[in-house]
Design a protein around this motif. Structure first.
Motif, PDB file in Angstrom:
ATOM      1  N   LEU A 155       2.760   4.164  56.722  1.00 32.57           N
ATOM      2  CA  LEU A 155       2.161   4.888  55.600  1.00 32.57           C
ATOM      3  C   LEU A 155       2.234   6.382  55.877  1.00 32.57           C
ATOM      4  O   LEU A 155       1.868   6.830  56.977  1.00 32.57           O
ATOM      5  N   THR A 156       2.708   7.155  54.903  1.00 30.71           N
ATOM      6  CA  THR A 156       2.695   8.607  55.073  1.00 30.71           C
ATOM      7  C   THR A 156       1.241   9.068  55.153  1.00 30.71           C
ATOM      8  O   THR A 156       0.347   8.474  54.537  1.00 30.71           O
ATOM      9  N   ASN A 157       1.010  10.114  55.912  1.00 33.74           N
ATOM     10  CA  ASN A 157      -0.364  10.599  56.096  1.00 33.74           C
ATOM     11  C   ASN A 157      -0.986  11.077  54.790  1.00 33.74           C
ATOM     12  O   ASN A 157      -2.200  10.985  54.609  1.00 33.74           O
ATOM     13  N   SER A 158      -0.156  11.571  53.871  1.00 30.04           N
ATOM     14  CA  SER A 158      -0.683  11.975  52.565  1.00 30.04           C
ATOM     15  C   SER A 158      -1.212  10.764  51.811  1.00 30.04           C
ATOM     16  O   SER A 158      -2.265  10.818  51.173  1.00 30.04           O
ATOM     17  N   LYS A 159      -0.478   9.644  51.891  1.00 31.43           N
ATOM     18  CA  LYS A 159      -0.921   8.421  51.225  1.00 31.43           C
ATOM     19  C   LYS A 159      -2.210   7.907  51.860  1.00 31.43           C
ATOM     20  O   LYS A 159      -3.100   7.416  51.157  1.00 31.43           O
ATOM     21  N   VAL A 160      -2.301   8.030  53.175  1.00 30.61           N
ATOM     22  CA  VAL A 160      -3.507   7.578  53.871  1.00 30.61           C
ATOM     23  C   VAL A 160      -4.725   8.341  53.367  1.00 30.61           C
ATOM     24  O   VAL A 160      -5.768   7.756  53.041  1.00 30.61           O
ATOM     25  N   MET A 161      -4.626   9.671  53.271  1.00 33.03           N
ATOM     26  CA  MET A 161      -5.764  10.498  52.881  1.00 33.03           C
ATOM     27  C   MET A 161      -6.060  10.408  51.385  1.00 33.03           C
ATOM     28  O   MET A 161      -7.162  10.738  50.952  1.00 33.03           O
ATOM     29  N   ASP A 162      -5.074   9.968  50.590  1.00 28.98           N
ATOM     30  CA  ASP A 162      -5.295   9.847  49.142  1.00 28.98           C
ATOM     31  C   ASP A 162      -5.951   8.525  48.773  1.00 28.98           C
ATOM     32  O   ASP A 162      -6.317   8.326  47.603  1.00 28.98           O
ATOM     33  N   ASN A 163      -6.068   7.579  49.729  1.00 27.85           N
ATOM     34  CA  ASN A 163      -6.627   6.267  49.449  1.00 27.85           C
ATOM     35  C   ASN A 163      -7.945   6.094  50.193  1.00 27.85           C
ATOM     36  O   ASN A 163      -8.274   6.856  51.101  1.00 27.85           O
ATOM     37  N   TYR A 164      -8.679   5.058  49.780  1.00 28.48           N
ATOM     38  CA  TYR A 164      -9.907   4.730  50.508  1.00 28.48           C
ATOM     39  C   TYR A 164      -9.536   4.128  51.858  1.00 28.48           C
ATOM     40  O   TYR A 164      -8.493   3.488  52.008  1.00 28.48           O
ATOM     41  N   ILE A 165     -10.375   4.331  52.850  1.00 29.03           N
ATOM     42  CA  ILE A 165     -10.143   3.813  54.199  1.00 29.03           C
ATOM     43  C   ILE A 165     -11.358   2.990  54.605  1.00 29.03           C
ATOM     44  O   ILE A 165     -12.481   3.501  54.628  1.00 29.03           O
ATOM     45  N   ILE A 166     -11.138   1.707  54.907  1.00 25.53           N
ATOM     46  CA  ILE A 166     -12.193   0.847  55.428  1.00 25.53           C
ATOM     47  C   ILE A 166     -11.865   0.556  56.884  1.00 25.53           C
ATOM     48  O   ILE A 166     -10.824  -0.038  57.189  1.00 25.53           O
TER      49      ILE A 166
END
Length: 275
Positions: A155-166
């Motif tokens: 996952l690109t880091n931008s995608k990681v920060m744009d989504n919720y993280i559990i």
């Protein structure tokens, strides 16, 4: 131009700029030594601090670039070289590179945020925007997950920060939530007694917080009981599957019916026309 004239020009240059050349070479040697020493010291300091290793390399690389750039401008000043055109060209080049690498720079910036804010670390089991897996590595551009069925997901880091993280691994304990449905004819207190007996006898279920068994909802075709127990993080799935098996067996042994979807079909036989 003859060889003699070229040689005379070279001699004149060194005669007129000899002292500047000596200073230039001295500053160059000392400057390189200082830059390397500063970068080495910065690297050692960051490693001893709480900064993530991935971020350490990035910070040192940026610091090295900036220090060498400063050294170039100092050396140019010693030789009385006008750096204004070079500075303008460098600024234009940096702008062009920034526009061309906009997405990559965004990933780097988000990578720095991930590493510095610690929403997860390597080895954590996480769900990022619906993609679940164990964090294998956190890079400056991408974060890599390994799914439970051993697939690698990047996952690109931008995608990681744009989504919720559990993050399922961040806390030492987790709560197992289960909804158990029984027939409406069942005795509520008896069902609670059977469920509590199963939770009380399981060796991996924690005593604190205390297990909770309550009538949760009166559904359309069943009484729904909630079972909530706390376990150590590593024991979550073992307890979840154990409870499924043990509760089913306990309800069956107590003659408590577990409802299932049924469809009643009524067939109407019409008399033949004329009868």
């Amino acid at each position: 131009m003859s060889f003699t004239e070229i040689w005379n020009s070279v001699v004149d240059f060194f005669e007129n700029n000899g002292w500047s050349i000596v200073i230039f070479l001295a500053v160059l040697v000392v400057g390189v030594i200082i830059v390397r020493a500063l970068c080495y010291g910065l690297h050692r300091i960051l490693l001893k601090s709480r900064v993530e290793k991935t971020l350490v390399g990035f910070i040192v690389a940026v610091a090295r670039f900036v220090l060498y750039l400063v050294l170039v401008f100092v050396l140019a000043g010693i030789m009385r070289i006008d750096m204004t055109p070079l500075a303008s060209a460098l600024s234009a080049a940096l702008v062009a590179i920034g526009l061309a690498l906009q997405n990559s720079l965004s990933n780097i910036a988000n990578g720095v945020i991930i590493i510095s804010t610690h929403p997860f670390k390597e080895g954590d089991y996480v769900d990022i925007g619906g993609t679940a897996g164990t964090v294998s590595s956190i890079g400056m551009f991408v974060t890599m997950l390994i799914t439970p069925d051993n697939k690698k997901v990047m996952l690109t880091n931008s995608k990681v920060m744009d989504n919720y993280i559990i993050n399922y691994s961040d806390r030492p304990t987790r709560r197992v939530d289960m909804v158990i449905s029984v027939d409406y004819s069942s005795d509520v207190e008896e069902v609670k007694r059977v469920l509590r007996k199963v939770t009380d006898e399981h060796p991996l279920i924690l005593d604190e917080p205390e297990p909770n068994v309550r009538l949760h909802e009166m559904g359309k075709s069943s009484l729904d009981f909630i079972v909530r127990v706390w376990v150590n993080n590593d024991d979550y799935w073992s307890v979840y599957w154990d409870l499924n098996e043990q509760i089913f067996a306990a309800l069956k042994a107590a003659d408590i019916e577990v409802p299932f979807d049924q469809i009643d079909v009524n067939i109407k036989n019409d008399k033949e026309k004329g009868e």
